[in-house]
Design an enzyme around this catalytic site. Structure first.
Site, mmCIF file in Angstrom:
data_model
loop_
_atom_site.group_PDB
_atom_site.id
_atom_site.type_symbol
_atom_site.label_atom_id
_atom_site.label_comp_id
_atom_site.label_asym_id
_atom_site.label_seq_id
_atom_site.Cartn_x
_atom_site.Cartn_y
_atom_site.Cartn_z
ATOM 1 N N ASP A 21 0.827 -1.213 0.000
ATOM 2 C CA ASP A 21 0.000 0.000 0.000
ATOM 3 C C ASP A 21 0.865 1.268 0.000
ATOM 4 O O ASP A 21 1.962 1.278 0.556
ATOM 5 C CB ASP A 21 -0.920 -0.014 1.238
ATOM 6 N N GLY A 24 0.103 5.495 -4.461
ATOM 7 C CA GLY A 24 -0.413 6.809 -4.858
ATOM 8 C C GLY A 24 0.244 7.923 -4.048
ATOM 9 O O GLY A 24 0.705 8.923 -4.611
ATOM 10 N N HIS A 38 2.346 3.398 -9.060
ATOM 11 C CA HIS A 38 2.054 1.991 -9.360
ATOM 12 C C HIS A 38 3.210 1.369 -10.142
ATOM 13 O O HIS A 38 3.566 0.212 -9.914
ATOM 14 C CB HIS A 38 0.739 1.865 -10.125
ATOM 15 N N LEU A 132 9.270 -21.318 -4.338
ATOM 16 C CA LEU A 132 8.376 -20.314 -3.745
ATOM 17 C C LEU A 132 6.974 -20.379 -4.361
ATOM 18 O O LEU A 132 6.837 -20.404 -5.581
ATOM 19 C CB LEU A 132 8.979 -18.924 -3.974
ATOM 20 N N LEU A 196 -6.744 -4.260 7.670
ATOM 21 C CA LEU A 196 -6.576 -5.372 6.726
ATOM 22 C C LEU A 196 -7.231 -5.089 5.381
ATOM 23 O O LEU A 196 -6.874 -5.718 4.382
ATOM 24 C CB LEU A 196 -7.172 -6.669 7.301
HETATM 25 C C1 IPE Z 1 -5.493 -2.475 -0.058
HETATM 26 O O1 IPE Z 1 -5.133 -1.141 -0.193
HETATM 27 C C2 IPE Z 1 -5.490 -3.138 -1.407
HETATM 28 C C3 IPE Z 1 -4.194 -3.324 -2.023
HETATM 29 C C4 IPE Z 1 -3.044 -3.024 -1.498
HETATM 30 C C5 IPE Z 1 -4.207 -3.944 -3.322
HETATM 31 P P1 IPE Z 1 -6.223 0.026 -0.365
HETATM 32 O O2 IPE Z 1 -5.441 1.256 -0.565
HETATM 33 O O3 IPE Z 1 -7.203 -0.331 -1.385
HETATM 34 O O4 IPE Z 1 -6.936 0.023 1.068
HETATM 35 P P2 IPE Z 1 -7.740 1.175 1.813
HETATM 36 O O5 IPE Z 1 -8.738 1.721 0.856
HETATM 37 O O6 IPE Z 1 -6.750 2.217 2.219
HETATM 38 O O7 IPE Z 1 -8.339 0.487 2.998
HETATM 39 C C1 IPE Z 2 -1.625 0.281 -3.372
HETATM 40 O O1 IPE Z 2 -1.365 1.638 -3.408
HETATM 41 C C2 IPE Z 2 -1.924 -0.275 -4.734
HETATM 42 C C3 IPE Z 2 -3.321 -0.648 -4.957
HETATM 43 C C4 IPE Z 2 -4.293 -0.544 -4.099
HETATM 44 C C5 IPE Z 2 -3.669 -1.171 -6.261
HETATM 45 P P1 IPE Z 2 -2.528 2.715 -3.411
HETATM 46 O O2 IPE Z 2 -2.932 2.984 -4.803
HETATM 47 O O3 IPE Z 2 -3.621 2.302 -2.501
HETATM 48 O O4 IPE Z 2 -1.788 3.988 -2.823
HETATM 49 P P2 IPE Z 2 -2.362 4.991 -1.746
HETATM 50 O O5 IPE Z 2 -2.796 4.184 -0.568
HETATM 51 O O6 IPE Z 2 -3.505 5.715 -2.387
HETATM 52 O O7 IPE Z 2 -1.223 5.890 -1.425
HETATM 53 MG MG MG Z 3 -3.992 2.542 -0.543
#
Ligand code: IPE
Ligand code: IPE
Ligand code: MG
Length: 241
Positions: A21, A24, A38, A132, A196
């Site tokens: 996570d 962005g 990404h 793995l 989670l």
């Molecule tokens: C969880 O992250 C999903 C992935 C890492 C693929 P999100 O960014 O979607 O989760 P929330 O919205 O912060 O809970």
């Molecule tokens: C995790 O990073 C990737 C996916 C959920 C696909 P995010 O895209 O959620 O990045 P943030 O949390 O907005 O920074």
């Molecule tokens: Mg996120």
């Protein structure tokens, strides 16, 4: 970085699950488009796979796209889809060479055929591999997985294969996506979020949880070792003493 003797004392989780996570926010903090985050996240994923091979992790589950991520702007969703396609296409040969066995968990409904074909190819071409296990949670949601398990069991009951009284935790777990995979020992989430987000809710009952502040694109071996050091200190009791 700790010296080698410290590394040899690390407890290695059999099954590591990672919520990757912060892509962005990583990009936004440098004034970049979220998509750049990404892209950088894919390199971090490569580092994670390398670490998992190096430290002999047996099962690695990665959260790559959640069932709720469809609510993001269409452009971002399309970009992530294309990127996942690009990652598997470009890295599959190397993964095969490294004896990695790939499985994808999540709903297949609503996924483009080109991605479905690639999933099939990745699973088929690595199915005999013994190293793995890389489990990609893609279009995955734990609640959906649990509801699907309920439906499978209900069908078995209606078909007279089992009785309601026979339903137990083992039968339930066997109705989830990949019953043969042991529950995650450690769930690691980056980006300072302490939740989670619908990831492996059933399987996480006794997982150790580690949350770190770094955004996913900054993930590296040093962070990996730090997480394993923290995990090594944990005393897992499973309700016992
Ligand atoms: C969880 O992250 C999903 C992935 C890492 C693929 P999100 O960014 O979607 O989760 P929330 O919205 O912060 O809970
Ligand atoms: C995790 O990073 C990737 C996916 C959920 C696909 P995010 O895209 O959620 O990045 P943030 O949390 O907005 O920074
Ligand atoms: Mg996120």
């Amino acid at each position: 970085m700790p010296v080698n003797s410290d590394i040899s004392k690390l407890k290695i989780p059999t099954h590591l699950a990672v919520i990757m996570d912060g892509n962005g926010r990583w990009a936004e903090q440098s004034g970049l488009a979220r998509t750049k985050g990404h892209v950088a996240g894919i390199d971090a994923l490569r580092r994670l796979v390398e670490c998992s091979l190096k430290y002999a992790i047996k099962y690695l589950t990665i959260f790559s796209f959640s069932s709720e991520n469809w609510t993001r702007p269409k452009d971002e969703v399309n970009f992530i889809m294309r990127l996942m396609h690009h990652y598997v296409t470009s890295d599959l040969d190397k993964l095969i060479q490294n004896n990695v066995k790939i499985n994808v968990i999540g709903e297949r409904e609503g996924i483009d055929n080109s991605i479905l074909d690639l999933i099939k190819k990745a699973e088929q071409s690595t199915k005999e591999n013994t190293g793995l296990r890389l489990i990609i949670a893609f279009n995955y949601g734990a609640r959906k997985e649990i509801v699907n398990a309920c439906k499978k069991i209900a069908k078995q009951v209606l078909g007279g294969k089992i009785s309601i009284d026979e339903i137990n935790e083992k039968i339930f777990a066997n109705s989830l996506y990949l019953p043969e995979i042991p529950d995650p020992d450690l769930i690691l989430r980056t980006s300072g979020e302490y939740r989670l987000s619908n990831f492996l809710n059933w399987q996480a009952a006794y997982s150790e949880l580690i949350f770190i502040d770094e955004y996913w694109p900054d993930f590296n071996e040093k962070i990996f070792i730090r997480a394993l050091q923290e995990y090594s200190k944990r005393n897992r009791r499973f309700g016992g003493l």
